[in-house]
Design a protein around this motif. Structure first.
Motif, PDB file in Angstrom:
ATOM      1  N   ALA A   1      33.308  12.701  91.699  1.00 24.62           N
ATOM      2  CA  ALA A   1      32.864  12.036  90.657  1.00 24.62           C
ATOM      3  C   ALA A   1      31.426  11.334  91.299  1.00 24.62           C
ATOM      4  N   LYS A   2      31.598  10.837  92.506  1.00 29.41           N
ATOM      5  CA  LYS A   2      30.325  10.134  93.093  1.00 29.41           C
ATOM      6  C   LYS A   2      29.191  10.944  93.150  1.00 29.41           C
ATOM      7  N   LEU A   3      29.285  12.297  93.282  1.00 32.51           N
ATOM      8  CA  LEU A   3      28.315  13.011  93.406  1.00 32.51           C
ATOM      9  C   LEU A   3      27.667  13.483  91.933  1.00 32.51           C
TER      10      LEU A   3
ATOM     11  N   ASP B   1      32.805  12.989  99.219  1.00 29.01           N
ATOM     12  CA  ASP B   1      31.676  11.845  99.023  1.00 29.01           C
ATOM     13  C   ASP B   1      30.572  11.759 100.217  1.00 29.01           C
TER      14      ASP B   1
ATOM     15  N   HIS C   1      37.895  12.311  92.645  1.00 23.54           N
ATOM     16  CA  HIS C   1      37.405  10.990  92.708  1.00 23.54           C
ATOM     17  C   HIS C   1      36.267  11.288  93.401  1.00 23.54           C
ATOM     18  N   GLU C   2      36.303  11.977  94.640  1.00 18.56           N
ATOM     19  CA  GLU C   2      35.074  11.949  95.549  1.00 18.56           C
ATOM     20  C   GLU C   2      33.775  12.823  94.845  1.00 18.56           C
TER      21      GLU C   2
ATOM     22  N   ALA D   1      27.194  12.321  99.247  1.00 13.72           N
ATOM     23  CA  ALA D   1      26.559  11.360  98.239  1.00 13.72           C
ATOM     24  C   ALA D   1      25.305  10.738  98.998  1.00 13.72           C
TER      25      ALA D   1
ATOM     26  N   ALA E   1      27.709  11.750  89.685  1.00  8.90           N
ATOM     27  CA  ALA E   1      27.110  10.113  89.095  1.00  8.90           C
ATOM     28  C   ALA E   1      25.610  10.286  89.282  1.00  8.90           C
ATOM     29  N   GLU E   2      25.333  11.137  90.369  1.00 12.47           N
ATOM     30  CA  GLU E   2      23.723  11.273  91.033  1.00 12.47           C
ATOM     31  C   GLU E   2      23.225  12.437  90.391  1.00 12.47           C
TER      32      GLU E   2
END
Length: 346
Positions: free
Chosen positions: A271-273, A223, A268-269, A226, A275-276
Motif C-alpha cells: 500500500a505504501k508503494l 516498503d 500493508h507494505e 518506497a 500510494a506513490e
C-alpha cells in the motif's frame, strides 16, 4: 509505460521474499514465468530487494544469471554459459538437512530483548521470537561459496541496486545491506546473514555485530522500495498466499495461519508503494503450490515438484491477470478474490 521521470523506459523494481528451500524453488518458477509472460529481463531492473532465500536469487540475478538458467540448474540440466556453467551445486545438501540440528542452549539474543524491553509489543512478533529462541548450529558456508563463485570476491554485487535484507541480532533493526548508508559487507556475508534462520543456523558476524534472517522483520520488505519513484514493482513472495488449500494436519494448518499474517503485512507494505502511484504485482503460491510444498519449506524432497508446479501455476496466474485487465477489472478486491496466487495491486 512511460516513466514519471520522463525517461524512455519504465523504472522497475523486484522484491524476492523468503521461503526456505522450497520457497526458492517456487520463486525460480515464478521468475521464469514473469520473463516469459512480460518479456522483461529481470536482471536489468533498477532495484532488487532480496530476503532469505530471495537474497540468494537476488545475488544470482545480479551476477547475470537468468531465470531460465536458474530453472535449468534446479532441474539438474547443464547450463551452457554464464557463471553457473559447470558449477557443481547440490541443492539437496548445501543447506543441511530438512530438520535443524539440536540448537545451543540458552536465549539466542538476550541483548535484543533487553534493548527493546519497553517496545517489544510494537516489534514484529517474529523478531521477538527470534531473540527468545536458542542459537542454531547450522552452517551456510556453502551458500556463501556459491555467491562468491559468481560474484567479485569480497565485493558487492555487479548490480548496484541489489539490497539484501537482514536483522541486526543485537538491536532488532532491519538492515538492508547494499543500500546507501547501511553497514558494509561482502555480498556473500550479507546473503548468509539473510538466510540465517534463528534456531536453525548460526548468526553471521559482520563488522563485529551478529545478523540473522531478514524474514524475522518482514518476509518481503516491499516498503524498502518506497520513495524511489518506481513505475512498476514485481513481488515474488513464497510465503504470501491469496488462496489457500485445505490441509488436515495440525502443522500444516499452523503454517497456513502464519501465511495469512505474512500476506496481511505484505499488502500493508504494498500500500505504501501504491500510494506513490507505483503499480505493484504480487505473486504468491496458490492452493496447488501449497499442496506441493506441504508444511516444511526446508523439505528438499519436494523441491523439483514445487518448481514444476510453480512454472505452471504462476504462468496461469499472470494470464488470468491480463484477462481481468482486458475486462476492466483491475482493483485490489477483484485481484485477491480472483486468479490463484496473484494480486495486481496497481
Amino acid at each position: 509505460m512511460s516513466s514519471r521521470r520522463g525517461e524512455d523506459r519504465s523504472r522497475t523494481g523486484l522484491v524476492l521474499g523468503g521461503g526456505g528451500i522450497l520457497g526458492g524453488a517456487w520463486a525460480v518458477g515464478a521468475l521464469t514465468a514473469i520473463e516469459e509472460h512480460t518479456g522483461l529481463d529481470l536482471r536489468a531492473v533498477d532495484h532488487v530487494v532480496g530476503t532469505s532465500a530471495g537474497s540468494v536469487l537476488a545475488a544470482l540475478l545480479g551476477a547475470g544469471i537468468s531465470p531460465g538458467q536458474l530453472r535449468d540448474h534446479q532441474r539438474g540440466l547443464p547450463v551452457a554459459e554464464g557463471p553457473l556453467a559447470g558449477f557443481p551445486w547440490d541443492y539437496d545438501r548445501a543447506t543441511g538437512r530438512s530438520r535443524p540440528s539440536l540448537p545451543r542452549p540458552g536465549m539466542g539474543s538476550a541483548g535484543l530483548v533487553a534493548r527493546n524491553v519497553t517496545r517489544l509489543r510494537r516489534m514484529p512478533p517474529t523478531a521477538v521470537l527470534s531473540a527468545l529462541l536458542p542459537q542454531g548450529r547450522g552452517s551456510l558456508a556453502r551458500v556463501g561459496h556459491l555467491v562468491e563463485a559468481v560474484s567479485p570476491p569480497g565485493e558487492w554485487s555487479a548490480h548496484p541496486g541489489t539490497w539484501v535484507v537482514t536483522m541486526d541480532y543485537e538491536s532488532g533493526r532491519r538492515v538492508p545491506f547494499g543500500r546507501p548508508g547501511e553497514p558494509e559487507a561482502s555480498l556473500a556475508e550479507a546473503v548468509m546473514a539473510s538466510c540465517a534462520i534463528p534456531a536453525w543456523y548460526m548468526p553471521v558476524s559482520i563488522g563485529g555485530r551478529r545478523y540473522v534472517d531478514g524474514g524475522a522483520c518482514s518476509a518481503t520488505s516491499v516498503d524498502l522500495l518506497a520513495g524511489l519513484d518506481l513505475d512498476e514493482v514485481y513481488v515474488v513472495a513464497p510465503m504470501v498466499s491469496f488462496e489457500l488449500d485445505h490441509p488436515r494436519t495440525l502443522l500444516t494448518l499452523l503454517e497456513r495461519r502464519w501465511r495469512h499474517q505474512v500476506t496481511r503485512r505484505c499488502l500493508h507494505e504494498v500500500a505504501k508503494l501504491r500510494a506513490e502511484g507505483t503499480k505493484v504485482t504480487v505473486l504468491g503460491p496458490g492452493a496447488e503450490d501449497l499442496e506441493a510444498m506441504g508444511h516444511n519449506v526446508m523439505d528438499v524432497a519436494r523441491r523439483v515438484n514445487v518448481l514444476e508446479t510453480s512454472l505452471r501455476t504462476t504462468g496461469a496466474a499472470l494470464q488470468a491477470a491480463d484477462r481481468r485487465a482486458a475486462e476492466g477489472d483491475e482493483g485490489e478486491q477483484a485481484a485477491q478474490a480472483g486468479a490463484p496466487g496473484l494480486a495486481d495491486a496497481g
